[in-house]
Scaffold this active site. Structure first.
Site, PDB file in Angstrom:
ATOM      1  N   HIS A  38       0.828  -1.206   0.000  1.00 41.03           N
ATOM      2  CA  HIS A  38       0.000   0.000   0.000  1.00 41.03           C
ATOM      3  C   HIS A  38       0.863   1.257   0.000  1.00 41.03           C
ATOM      4  O   HIS A  38       0.574   2.224  -0.714  1.00 41.03           O
ATOM      5  CB  HIS A  38      -0.904   0.040   1.239  1.00 41.03           C
ATOM      6  CG  HIS A  38      -1.903  -1.069   1.316  1.00 41.03           C
ATOM      7  ND1 HIS A  38      -1.804  -2.068   2.243  1.00 41.03           N
ATOM      8  CD2 HIS A  38      -3.019  -1.326   0.586  1.00 41.03           C
ATOM      9  CE1 HIS A  38      -2.826  -2.897   2.100  1.00 41.03           C
ATOM     10  NE2 HIS A  38      -3.572  -2.475   1.094  1.00 41.03           N
ATOM     11  N   GLY A 148      -2.733  -1.675  -7.087  1.00 39.83           N
ATOM     12  CA  GLY A 148      -1.650  -2.636  -7.225  1.00 39.83           C
ATOM     13  C   GLY A 148      -1.973  -3.711  -8.247  1.00 39.83           C
ATOM     14  O   GLY A 148      -3.135  -4.072  -8.449  1.00 39.83           O
ATOM     15  N   GLN A 154      -8.904  -7.073 -10.571  1.00 38.51           N
ATOM     16  CA  GLN A 154      -9.494  -5.840 -10.055  1.00 38.51           C
ATOM     17  C   GLN A 154      -8.997  -4.627 -10.831  1.00 38.51           C
ATOM     18  O   GLN A 154      -9.767  -3.717 -11.159  1.00 38.51           O
ATOM     19  CB  GLN A 154      -9.166  -5.676  -8.573  1.00 38.51           C
ATOM     20  CG  GLN A 154      -9.635  -4.352  -7.984  1.00 38.51           C
ATOM     21  CD  GLN A 154      -9.320  -4.244  -6.514  1.00 38.51           C
ATOM     22  OE1 GLN A 154     -10.084  -4.709  -5.683  1.00 38.51           O
ATOM     23  NE2 GLN A 154      -8.191  -3.639  -6.175  1.00 38.51           N
ATOM     24  N   SER A 186       0.098  -8.862   1.349  1.00 43.41           N
ATOM     25  CA  SER A 186      -1.360  -8.821   1.440  1.00 43.41           C
ATOM     26  C   SER A 186      -1.755  -8.641   2.893  1.00 43.41           C
ATOM     27  O   SER A 186      -1.089  -9.157   3.800  1.00 43.41           O
ATOM     28  CB  SER A 186      -1.959 -10.125   0.904  1.00 43.41           C
ATOM     29  OG  SER A 186      -3.344 -10.194   1.196  1.00 43.41           O
ATOM     30  N   SER A 187      -2.847  -7.929   3.104  1.00 43.48           N
ATOM     31  CA  SER A 187      -3.350  -7.750   4.471  1.00 43.48           C
ATOM     32  C   SER A 187      -3.748  -9.081   5.089  1.00 43.48           C
ATOM     33  O   SER A 187      -3.747  -9.226   6.316  1.00 43.48           O
ATOM     34  CB  SER A 187      -4.560  -6.801   4.455  1.00 43.48           C
ATOM     35  OG  SER A 187      -4.203  -5.562   3.902  1.00 43.48           O
ATOM     36  N   ARG A 188      -4.086 -10.060   4.255  1.00 43.63           N
ATOM     37  CA  ARG A 188      -4.507 -11.363   4.768  1.00 43.63           C
ATOM     38  C   ARG A 188      -3.334 -12.202   5.292  1.00 43.63           C
ATOM     39  O   ARG A 188      -3.547 -13.171   6.015  1.00 43.63           O
ATOM     40  CB  ARG A 188      -5.240 -12.151   3.680  1.00 43.63           C
ATOM     41  CG  ARG A 188      -6.525 -11.479   3.218  1.00 43.63           C
ATOM     42  CD  ARG A 188      -7.145 -12.215   2.038  1.00 43.63           C
ATOM     43  NE  ARG A 188      -8.226 -11.426   1.454  1.00 43.63           N
ATOM     44  CZ  ARG A 188      -9.478 -11.456   1.837  1.00 43.63           C
ATOM     45  NH1 ARG A 188      -9.828 -12.246   2.832  1.00 43.63           N
ATOM     46  NH2 ARG A 188     -10.398 -10.707   1.258  1.00 43.63           N
TER      47      ARG A 188
END
Length: 279
Positions: A38, A148, A154, A186-188
């Site tokens: 990010h 990104g 997306q 990744s946030s995950r």
């Protein structure tokens, strides 16, 4: 201290002031739980725009699994501290009620590039993405939007959205940022156990090997089958898909003369990971 705005009215007032002075506005839409991926988007926006807004909004309309929405990591204070290192000019962190007020009935629905792969696995997901992105661009008066390439589909959805609706926003796709072992940030990833985290880079390694084999003349299906077998042998519980697609349309492609993309989604440690690379 970066101002954190909660209402559309406050965001619009700030952006209108900037625009009145002839300044360009770059917007980095996020769902928070920020990492270096990010921040790379925010730094790119900082380099190319006079003003930068990062939005932090966990969009319920793009989650088809309520449990996934509930588990999504949230830490606004940590996110604001990271953004101060860029720095951005404003953070827009609205409530769900501010974005979708009572009586909200409009959805931006997309076909084509939004239908296969993630669109098939997560029905309604890209309609939720398209709706919130359209709203965020309108709220912020954005000149440029930064996304990104890790979420390649997306990115193509947003490019098509802006083109089809004549939105006056330039979309900038930025390189995937990876950990030292190749795992896409990744946030995950924070939900992975140490064991799962150790195995997760096999996803990138497997599709990279498959892409190399295809470039060397091996059959597409055989290379993809071997990648899936490698991932299962490493401990991935489920490989949802590994597909070779036209890079722009996301339709199946066996034409090496056109840009192609290998996209993959798989589960490990109860966490769904996605990745993609050019072929």
């Amino acid at each position: 201290m970066i101002p954190i705005l909660r209402t559309v009215a406050d965001l619009r007032a700030l952006a209108r002031g900037w625009k009145a002075r002839g300044e360009t506005v770059g917007v980095v839409p996020t769902m928070g739980a920020l990492h270096d991926g990010h921040l790379s988007l925010a730094r790119r926006a900082r380099a190319e725009c006079d003003r930068v807004i990062t939005t932090i909004f966990v969009n319920p309309k793009q989650f088809n699994n309520p449990e996934d929405l509930k588990k999504y990591p949230r830490n606004e204070e940590a996110d604001a501290s990271l953004l101060a290192t860029v720095p951005v000019d404003a953070i827009f962190a609205p409530s769900v009620e501010e974005v979708y007020p009572e009586g909200f009935i409009t959805t931006v629905s997309m076909a084509g590039v939004a239908q296969p792969l993630e669109g098939h696995m997560r029905p309604g997901h890209f309609d939720g993405v398209a709706t919130v992105v359209t709203k965020l661009f309108g709220m912020s008066l954005a000149d440029r939007g930064y996304f990104g390439q890790k979420d390649w589909q997306q990115l193509q959805v947003v490019l098509r959205l802006v083109r089809d609706l004549n939105l006056p926003v330039e979309i900038v796709g930025c390189e995937t940022i990876r950990e030292a072992d190749g795992l896409a940030m990744s946030s995950r990833n924070v939900r992975l156990t140490p064991e799962g985290r150790a195995k997760a880079p096999v996803l990138y390694a497997a599709i990279t090997r498959a892409a190399e084999d295809i470039r060397a003349g091996h059959a597409d299906r055989m290379a993809i089958r071997e990648a899936a077998e490698t991932m299962r042998a490493a401990g991935f519980e489920r490989v949802e898909y590994i597909e070779l697609r036209d890079a722009e349309t996301l339709m199946p492609s066996d034409d090496p003369r056109r840009p192609r993309r290998m996209l993959a989604a798989a589960w490990i440690d109860g966490v769904r990971l996605i990745d993609n690379i050019p072929v």
